[in-house]
Each structure stands twice: as C-alpha cells, then as structure tokens.
Scaffold this active site. Structure first.
Site, PDB file in Angstrom:
ATOM      1  CE  LYS A 170      -1.688   2.667   3.100  1.00 48.82           C
ATOM      2  NZ  LYS A 170      -1.599   3.920   2.342  1.00 48.82           N
ATOM      3  N   GLY A 201      -5.193   3.033  -0.933  1.00 53.94           N
ATOM      4  CA  GLY A 201      -6.275   3.398  -0.017  1.00 53.94           C
ATOM      5  C   GLY A 201      -5.744   4.204   1.146  1.00 53.94           C
ATOM      6  N   GLY A 203      -4.441   4.883   4.784  1.00 49.01           N
ATOM      7  CA  GLY A 203      -3.707   4.114   5.789  1.00 49.01           C
ATOM      8  C   GLY A 203      -4.539   3.839   7.021  1.00 49.01           C
ATOM      9  N   GLY A 207      -4.789   0.169   6.718  1.00 54.80           N
ATOM     10  CA  GLY A 207      -3.514  -0.164   7.373  1.00 54.80           C
ATOM     11  C   GLY A 207      -3.687  -1.131   8.544  1.00 54.80           C
ATOM     12  CD  GLU A 245      13.800   0.615   7.917  1.00 57.83           C
ATOM     13  OE1 GLU A 245      14.510   1.620   8.092  1.00 57.83           O
ATOM     14  OE2 GLU A 245      14.236  -0.540   7.998  1.00 57.83           O
ATOM     15  CB  CYS A 279      13.440   9.452   6.917  1.00 59.16           C
ATOM     16  SG  CYS A 279      14.242   8.321   5.790  1.00 59.16           S
ATOM     17  CD  GLU A 379      10.834  13.023  10.564  1.00 55.43           C
ATOM     18  OE1 GLU A 379       9.708  12.583  10.855  1.00 55.43           O
ATOM     19  OE2 GLU A 379      11.675  12.365   9.918  1.00 55.43           O
TER      20      GLU A 379
HETATM   21  P1  NAD Z   1       2.719   8.508   7.762  1.00 53.58           P
HETATM   22  O1  NAD Z   1       3.063   7.709   8.946  1.00 53.58           O
HETATM   23  O2  NAD Z   1       1.678   9.547   7.873  1.00 53.58           O
HETATM   24  O3  NAD Z   1       2.239   7.559   6.580  1.00 53.58           O
HETATM   25  C1  NAD Z   1       3.033   6.473   6.128  1.00 53.58           C
HETATM   26  C2  NAD Z   1       2.131   5.397   5.616  1.00 53.58           C
HETATM   27  O4  NAD Z   1       1.384   4.873   6.712  1.00 53.58           O
HETATM   28  C3  NAD Z   1       1.114   5.864   4.587  1.00 53.58           C
HETATM   29  O5  NAD Z   1       0.992   4.882   3.596  1.00 53.58           O
HETATM   30  C4  NAD Z   1      -0.161   5.961   5.407  1.00 53.58           C
HETATM   31  O6  NAD Z   1      -1.311   5.762   4.625  1.00 53.58           O
HETATM   32  C5  NAD Z   1       0.014   4.820   6.379  1.00 53.58           C
HETATM   33  N1  NAD Z   1      -0.736   4.905   7.641  1.00 53.58           N
HETATM   34  C6  NAD Z   1      -1.177   5.991   8.276  1.00 53.58           C
HETATM   35  N2  NAD Z   1      -1.804   5.636   9.414  1.00 53.58           N
HETATM   36  C7  NAD Z   1      -1.741   4.289   9.508  1.00 53.58           C
HETATM   37  C8  NAD Z   1      -2.184   3.321  10.453  1.00 53.58           C
HETATM   38  N3  NAD Z   1      -2.842   3.663  11.555  1.00 53.58           N
HETATM   39  N4  NAD Z   1      -1.927   2.016  10.222  1.00 53.58           N
HETATM   40  C9  NAD Z   1      -1.244   1.642   9.126  1.00 53.58           C
HETATM   41  N5  NAD Z   1      -0.812   2.509   8.186  1.00 53.58           N
HETATM   42  C10 NAD Z   1      -1.049   3.819   8.377  1.00 53.58           C
HETATM   43  O7  NAD Z   1       4.094   9.117   7.235  1.00 53.58           O
HETATM   44  P2  NAD Z   1       4.322  10.042   5.964  1.00 53.58           P
HETATM   45  O8  NAD Z   1       3.896  11.411   6.336  1.00 53.58           O
HETATM   46  O9  NAD Z   1       3.744   9.424   4.745  1.00 53.58           O
HETATM   47  O10 NAD Z   1       5.906   9.967   5.802  1.00 53.58           O
HETATM   48  C11 NAD Z   1       6.780  10.776   6.469  1.00 53.58           C
HETATM   49  C12 NAD Z   1       7.422  10.038   7.622  1.00 53.58           C
HETATM   50  O11 NAD Z   1       8.060   8.868   7.145  1.00 53.58           O
HETATM   51  C13 NAD Z   1       8.501  10.833   8.293  1.00 53.58           C
HETATM   52  O12 NAD Z   1       8.387  10.706   9.684  1.00 53.58           O
HETATM   53  C14 NAD Z   1       9.782  10.188   7.800  1.00 53.58           C
HETATM   54  O13 NAD Z   1      10.884  10.351   8.643  1.00 53.58           O
HETATM   55  C15 NAD Z   1       9.368   8.770   7.695  1.00 53.58           C
HETATM   56  N6  NAD Z   1      10.260   8.027   6.790  1.00 53.58           N
HETATM   57  C16 NAD Z   1      11.129   7.124   7.320  1.00 53.58           C
HETATM   58  C17 NAD Z   1      12.000   6.429   6.483  1.00 53.58           C
HETATM   59  C18 NAD Z   1      12.959   5.423   7.032  1.00 53.58           C
HETATM   60  O14 NAD Z   1      13.471   4.623   6.250  1.00 53.58           O
HETATM   61  N7  NAD Z   1      13.243   5.398   8.319  1.00 53.58           N
HETATM   62  C19 NAD Z   1      11.960   6.660   5.109  1.00 53.58           C
HETATM   63  C20 NAD Z   1      11.056   7.573   4.620  1.00 53.58           C
HETATM   64  C21 NAD Z   1      10.195   8.263   5.457  1.00 53.58           C
END
Ligand code: NAD
Length: 473
Positions: A170, A201, A203, A207, A245, A279, A379
C-alpha cells in the site's frame, strides 16, 4: 489527469469493491493530476488471499528464476524510466531534471543488487551436526510513505522477492503512481499471479487490517513514528514480524579542524535535497563556537543558491513540498522556531520570490538553536536546518545523542580517522563521514524510536528470511 480505476491483485487488473477514489493534487500547480481507487478492507482480504495462495509456488522456485525476474524488472524499469520520473514530478513536485537521480536510479540498482543475493537462499550451512537453512518469512504487507515512493517500494519488494516472499503493498495516498508502474512492469515480465499485489487506499482505513491479518506473516512499515507504533500494536496479537523504518532528527558534527566550507556545504545541501523531505536528513548541525558565526554566514549563502520553483524548469533545484498539508506543517515549525527565540538567518514564512501558488517553502536556516527547542527535537520534514554551537567535542556528542531518534548521523573532521572515532560514539543506524552519500550496500535503519528494522545491504534481505535449523542424529 491520469485516471486509474483498478487495483492489481492476483496477476490481474481488479475492479475494486467500491467506486470511491483517492484524488491526487500536483503540489506545484495545485491542480488535480491523478485519481486511483480507494481500496477497502474487502480488497485487502482478496489481495492477502492471493498472496497466501501464491506463496508455496513462489517460495519453491529456484533462486535463479527469481533473480532473472528481478533483473527483467530492472531492465523494464530502465525502459519506463521517463514514466517513473514523471510520476515523481507530478505527484511530489520533484524537479524533472533531478528526479531520476533522486528517485529512480538507486531503485533500479536495488533490484539488481537483490537479484545477486537471491542465490544466498539456497546456501545450506553446516555447523557440526546442525544444518542451517534459509526460508522466506511468507506473506508480507508493505506500507510506505510519500517522500521516496519508488525507492521505499523497491527497498522492500526487491529483497522480499529475492527471498521468495509474496507481497501486498500500500503506497501513501499522495504518491501511488510509481507503484502502478511497477505493477505494470511485474505483469509484463511475467511475475506469477499473486506474488505482487497492489491496493491503494487510506492508511487509517486499511492499514490496521494489513498489520493485523492472521494470514500476513510480516509487516514492513515506513513512515511516521506515531503510525509505526500503531502498526506494531496491531501486529502484536498474531506475533508477526514487524519492521519499522521511522522518523529522524539526525546530527552532523563538524569539528574545529574540518574544512568548514566543505562541511557546511555538505550539511546544507543534504537538508535541502528533496525539499527537506528525507528521513535521514542531517537537520541538526553542530559547529564549534569558535567558527559558529562563519558557519552561519556560509550556510545562509549556500541555502540561497537553491533555485526554488517550477519542477519543469531545467534550472530548478528545489520544488514545492509534496503537499499543501506538509507545507503547513513546515510553516508551523518555522513559526515555532521564531517564537522559541531561534535566529532566522534566511528563509522563513513567506513564499519564495516570484511564486504565487504551489506548496513552496523557502530554504530556511535557523541559528542560535538549543537542543531543548522543539525545532531541534521534533522532525520538521522540510527544508529547515537548525544550527547549534558547542564548546568541546564531548558536549557535541552528548547533544547529538540527546534525541529520541537514531536514524542517521554525520561527521566532518580533519581526516577519516578522526571522523571514525566520533562516528563510533553516535547512537544511530548510519553515520556519513567526510561527505559521503547513500549506498545500496549500507544497511539503513534506526536506533531508538527511529525503528527496529534494516533495509538495503545484506541485512535488508535478512528481514525476509526465517532460519531453520535441522539437527542431525
Ligand atoms: P505517515 O506515517 O503519515 O504515513 C506512512 C504510511 O502509513 C502511509 O501509507 C499511510 O497511509 C500509512 N498509515 C497511516 N496511518 C496508519 C495506520 N494507523 N496504520 C497503518 N498505516 C497507516 O508518514 P508520511 O507522512 O507518509 O511519511 C513521512 C514520515 O516517514 C517521516 O516521519 C519520515 O521520517 C518517515 N520516513 C522514514 C523512512 C525510514 O526509512 N526510516 C523513510 C522515509 C520516510
């Protein structure tokens, strides 16, 4: 406007249960650029069943057959290079002239890298009377963020396929287009039905089911720490493997005897890359007090070299934030930094000159930041660098480690030997010394609340492997 109305499940373009759509806005033009299905739990159930059904067959193919398919996928990604670039330009606002280098090249390299490691699955180690075998962990659910959509996808899919796992993935709501191109690629190269399944869809809606489903053996999540915790909680009752991650607030330590200009340039450009939406960006820069003002001046002038604007203009080096929502988050932190008493050296709350619309933020440098300020602790995920002064190197190391995160770090010292000594003491999954860059060979992942998994490198494949010990009589 690109309209996609089907999901990819069980080797077919599949009519989703509901006709609801996710609408995607181009953050530079603020116009709709794509729509994709808003999959629901029924779609997820069907995708997981397909992945489960395909597992036995895929897990028992030869490593060579799996490697050949990964190589075929890499070749097809080269053929679709322009489409992959465009997907990042329209949904993220990444400048077209740099989108290939930022988002596509390493993803292709990653497919080939794990093709080479597939054969490891067939190596049986003997330790006395014990045989050690590697087996795929099983059905894997992947949940990805929007900041490096293709790179995050391949960082999971390539090692999982090499290991013999099947997948339901997803993407983030804002950036699903690279995933659809990858589904087309897997379809074209003849990946067996059910091995790769794509459900788009929300998250929040789907999710939790992906994370908790008893037929899913592992969930690999990349995104915010808050959502990652929810995923782990949902996964706990079925004791599935969870790879997280998550976010970061990484430090770059510049020592007194380092080449100051090279170090500051490296640090500023690192933070501004991908409009600050990285990130592992080194967003806290630690500079010795004796050189602090000089470093601040350098940082401001280097930040001003960025050409912020239209992603389609060849000379643009920085596009908009990936969404208006993210722009608002970043502006909130800039406002907060000013209120907390940090010195705004360049950038700030206004639109960059000459831009009237789009999710743009100016490259921003804050000086006189202390490690207690919120802008140094949370962050921001935008083009905002915090500069902190230190008296001695012990204090710099203590402050660098004084964070809930531990994703990455950096050191610029006089030479490699001196940098290494400091690197060993930083509590982070990676440390970039003397101006180095991302390597596919280097395992990527966090200490502390930055996560518990590793992607890339050999370690990135271990996440998808179960070890079986056969003890001979
Ligand atoms: P986010 O957590 O809002 O969303 C990430 C994904 O999780 C999306 O696909 C979203 O739909 C899904 N999601 C949201 N709520 C969920 C739930 N309750 N259960 C399951 N899935 C759910 O993050 P974002 O805003 O898309 O991305 C930015 C963040 O990602 C930053 O904090 C960044 O540091 C982190 N990031 C980390 C890495 C790494 O490798 N450590 C790499 C890239 C981004």
């Amino acid at each position: 406007m690109k309209t996609i109305d089907k999901l990819y499940i069980n080797g077919q373009w599949y009519q989703p249960d509901s006709s609801e759509l996710l609408l995607i806005t181009n953050p530079a033009t603020e116009e709709l650029c794509a729509s994709v299905p808003k999959g629901n739990e029924k779609d997820v159930e069907i995708a997981i069943a397909a992945a489960r059904q395909a597992l036995q067959g895929w897990a028992t193919t030869s490593a060579k057959a799996r490697a050949d398919l990964l190589i075929a996928a890499a070749k097809e990604m080269e053929n679709r290079y322009d489409d992959l670039v465009e997907a990042h330009v329209v949904t993220m606002g990444c400048p077209r002239s740099i989108a290939g280098a930022y988002h596509v090249d390493a993803a292709i390299e990653g497919m080939r890298y794990y093709a080479n490691l597939a054969q490891e699955m067939e190596v049986v180690k003997e330790k006395g009377n014990v045989l050690l075998l590697k087996e795929p962990v099983g059905v894997c659910a992947f949940i990805n963020p929007w900041n490096y959509p293709l790179h995050q996808l391949t960082g999971k899919v390539a090692p999982a396929l090499a290991a013999g796992c099947t997948i339901i993935t997803k993407p983030a709501e804002q950036t699903p287009l690279p995933d659809f191109i990858m589904a087309e690629i897997f379809h074209k190269i003849g990946l067996p039905a059910g091995v790769f399944n794509l459900v788009t869809g929300s998250g929040r809606d789907i999710g939790p089911l992906m994370s908790s489903h008893p037929q899913v053996d592992m969930v690999s999540f990349t995104g915010s720490t808050a959502a990652g915790v929810n995923v782990a909680i949902a996964a706990a009752p079925t004791v599935k493997r969870v790879c997280q991650e998550l976010g970061g607030k990484s430090a770059l330590i510049i020592t007194e005897d380092a080449d100051l200009e090279a170090a500051v340039r490296y640090g500023v450009e690192d933070v501004m890359a991908n409009t600050g939406q990285t990130c592992n960006a080194l967003t806290r820069m630690f500079v010795p007090l004796s050189q602090y003002e000089q470093a601040v001046k350098l940082a401001a002038s280097i930040a001003l070299e960025q050409k912020v604007g239209d992603p389609l203009d060849e000379s643009t080096t920085m596009g908009p934030m990936a969404s208006q929502r993210q722009r608002e988050t970043v502006l909130k932190y800039i406002r907060l930094g000013i209120e907390e008493g940090a010195r705004l050296v360049t950038g700030g709350l206004n639109m960059p000159e000459g831009l009237m619309k789009g999710a743009y933020v100016k490259p921003t440098i804050f000086a006189d930041v202390t490690n207690e300020m919120i802008i140094a602790r949370e962050e921001i995920f935008g083009p905002v660098l915090c500069m902190l002064a230190y008296d001695d190197i012990e204090q710099a190391i203590t402050m660098a480690n004084d964070t809930i995160y531990g994703l990455s770090s950096g050191v610029f010292a006089k030479d490699q030997g001196s940098a290494l000594k400091i690197a060993r003491r930083l509590q982070a999954g990676q440390c970039y010394i003397q101006g180095s860059y991302f390597s596919t060979e280097a395992p990527f992942g966090g200490y502390k609340q930055s996560g518990n998994g590793r992607e890339w490198g050999e370690q990135g494949m271990h996440e998808y492997i179960e070890t079986k010990a056969i003890i001979c009589g």
